[in-house]
Design an enzyme around this catalytic site. Structure first.
Site, PDB file in Angstrom:
ATOM      1  N   ASP A   1       1.268 -10.245   7.672  1.00  0.00           N
ATOM      2  CA  ASP A   1       0.578 -10.875   6.541  1.00  0.00           C
ATOM      3  C   ASP A   1      -0.386 -11.937   7.066  1.00  0.00           C
ATOM      4  O   ASP A   1      -0.678 -11.989   8.256  1.00  0.00           O
ATOM      5  CB  ASP A   1       1.611 -11.481   5.580  1.00  0.00           C
TER       6      ASP A   1
ATOM      7  N   TYR B   1      11.871 -16.766   2.712  1.00  0.00           N
ATOM      8  CA  TYR B   1      11.179 -16.301   3.912  1.00  0.00           C
ATOM      9  C   TYR B   1      11.813 -16.837   5.194  1.00  0.00           C
ATOM     10  O   TYR B   1      12.319 -16.069   6.007  1.00  0.00           O
ATOM     11  CB  TYR B   1       9.681 -16.654   3.820  1.00  0.00           C
TER      12      TYR B   1
ATOM     13  N   GLU C   1       7.752  -4.165  10.915  1.00  0.00           N
ATOM     14  CA  GLU C   1       6.845  -5.313  10.882  1.00  0.00           C
ATOM     15  C   GLU C   1       7.056  -6.166  12.123  1.00  0.00           C
ATOM     16  O   GLU C   1       8.177  -6.527  12.454  1.00  0.00           O
ATOM     17  CB  GLU C   1       7.064  -6.162   9.626  1.00  0.00           C
TER      18      GLU C   1
END
Length: 533
Positions: free
Chosen positions: A117, A265, A506
């Protein structure tokens, strides 16, 4: 020689033993069989010995496999850079985030995007800088032999430049750029993002001890990296490190509690480990006894002695055990320090847990031998464990300590190195999928990495929403995210190479810092530096 001697004697005795010829033949056959058995056993022993020691390379020589992987792994930092790029080598990357920090009149344009991201999370970014610094301090000579030391230092400075600017006054630290809820609703290239970049900070009223302390650790470690080549920059880093440690210690409070939005997160499970970690790095950077006293006095409260855990962006205790053990190995007067005893003993317990044949070996492994602790980002723990294992092995070798006692069994430094190589080799393709989880290494690696920039063609002009067609595309990423370490396999050692599989596919910058450390340690064999100063 035995055959020749025996035949000479036979000639001299031929008449005396004429009637015993059949018995002599039996003896010859018997001796011959023994010789054959001895030769076979010697060959078997040699093969097994070579197999057991094939993990080792002679001092001074380079292991090409790890050297190639190291060169690839360092490229991911360039892929993750924000700001006005200098000497950009990544054809599909350009300037981005140039106005980051502007709402607080700060320049927060540099730094590293966290993962796939466009977020800048200060907590894991600082950990990235601490680990990259540690890797350079321990194995910078290995990097330098491959012309990778300067790229590593450049990426470190790009990160610490951000951290310096994020600390505008003693008790204020900006810990996040961007809103993850907003950011994750877009699938676009960082160069074209136009959304508002909100800022999050900690201060005396809203403390965040773990982030302030981790940033202090990063600054202190980096100050050692630049001490000789850029003393002015080094002293600036050290000044910030001291201020941030004081801020963290004086204004104690968890950032996860005070800023609940971060829990989704990078939720912190406590700040005691970061305080010990930061104090340990500050002692290495300053040799100021105040910091050594801090870890000695606070070990019982925060050290979790006797209970080995896993090294990660959230838990710094295993790293702290090893870093403080370094002092007991190399610093005269501290080898028998009572204040460091708990750290040293728990470091040994961590190492004993990693060696597969140890009586206290952890059961947290796949059938193929990979350390496996969590589904999300599974490779973080084996890579971090392997890095600590090679460090400890090198500390033992350099200080002449030839055995590690685990229960009633003793192990050698080479056993730790063998474990570390097994984890590195699994990561690089020696696994049931026969896939390198380091992108760009070998012929088979993930092609659908969960990474916005890699998934969108460099000449595409997409907005926030229309870029999702690239997330959903069934074609491999048009851009290879060289050096990205993806999350990794499930416990059953399967891996799904799909772009929407963020759990397994990721990458993250802190993973890359750990990989750089591990690969740098394995590139060649050498002794440890006994002091960073």
């Amino acid at each position: 020689m035995h055959v020749h001697r025996h035949s000479d004697r036979s000639k001299g005795r031929e008449k005396m033993v004429g009637k015993s010829r059949s018995r002599c033949c039996c003896c010859c056959w018997f001796l011959g069989i023994i010789v054959v058995i001895a030769v076979v056993l010697a060959i078997v022993f040699t093969i097994r010995h070579r197999a057991n020691h094939s993990d080792d390379i002679s001092p001074g020589s380079t292991d090409k496999k790890y050297a190639d992987a190291l060169k690839i792994s360092l490229q991911f930092f360039d892929i993750q850079k924000s700001g006005k790029l200098e000497n950009n080598k990544i054809s599909w990357r350009g300037d981005s985030g140039l106005k980051d920090g502007s709402e607080a009149s700060l320049d927060l344009s540099k730094g590293l995007y966290d993962a796939g991201d466009h977020m800048k999370f200060g907590f894991p970014m600082a950990f990235t800088a601490t680990l990259l610094s540690w890797s350079i301090l321990e194995y910078g000579d290995h990097m330098d032999s491959l012309d990778q030391l300067e790229p590593a230092k450049d990426s470190l400075k790009w990160t610490t430049d951000f951290l310096i600017n994020a600390h505008p006054s003693q008790n204020v630290l900006y810990i996040q750029v961007g809103d993850p809820e907003t950011d994750h609703k877009c699938w676009d290239r960082p160069e074209t993002m136009s959304r508002k970049r909100t800022l999050t900070k900690i201060d005396a009223d809203t403390p965040g001890t773990e982030v302030a302390a981790e940033t202090a650790a990063a600054m202190a470690a980096a100050s050692l990296v630049f001490k000789e080549t850029d003393p002015k920059y080094s002293s600036t880093l050290l000044k910030h490190a001291k201020q941030l440690f004081d801020f963290a210690d004086t204004n104690r409070g968890s950032y996860s509690v005070n800023i609940p939005e971060v829990q989704s997160y990078y939720n912190s499970t406590g700040y005691g480990d970061e305080l010990l970690w930061a104090a340990s790095w500050l002692y290495h950077a300053t040799e100021d006894k105040t910091y050594l006293d801090f870890v000695s006095k606070n070990g019982d409260e925060f050290g979790n002695f006797g209970s080995p855990t896993w090294f990660s962006w959230d838990n710094k205790l295993p790293g702290t055990y090893v870093l403080l053990s370094r002092l007991t190995f190399f610093k005269k007067g501290l080898s028998g320090s009572k204040g460091l005893q708990g750290y040293k003993e728990t470091a040994e317990a961590v190492m004993c847990g990693l060696i597969p044949d140890s009586p206290t070996a952890t059961s947290s492994r796949t059938d193929g031998g990979l350390i496996w602790v969590a589904e999300w980002n599974a490779l973080q723990h084996p890579v971090s464990s392997a890095f600590l294992a090679t460090l400890y092995s090198d500390y033992m070798l350099t200080s002449g300590v030839d055995k590690l006692s685990c229960g009633d069994t003793s192990f050698k430094p080479s056993d730790l190195r063998k474990f570390a190589r097994s984890q590195a080799d699994y990561m690089l393709g020696k696994n049931p999928e026969k896939m390198s989880y380091l992108v760009g290494y070998s012929d088979k690696y993930p092609e659908f990495v969960h990474h916005r920039g890699a998934s969108i063609p460099g000449d595409a002009n997409t907005g926030c929403k229309d870029g999702f067609k690239w997330l959903n595309s069934e074609e491999p990423n048009p851009n290879v995210a060289y050096g990205a370490l993806v999350g990794g396999p499930f416990l059953n050692e399967t891996f799904i190479d799909a772009r929407n599989n963020s759990m397994q596919n990721e990458p993250s910058t802190y993973n890359s810092a750990l990989v750089v450390g591990l690969l740098s340690s394995l590139v060649t064999r050498s002794s440890s530096v006994e002091s960073f100063i």
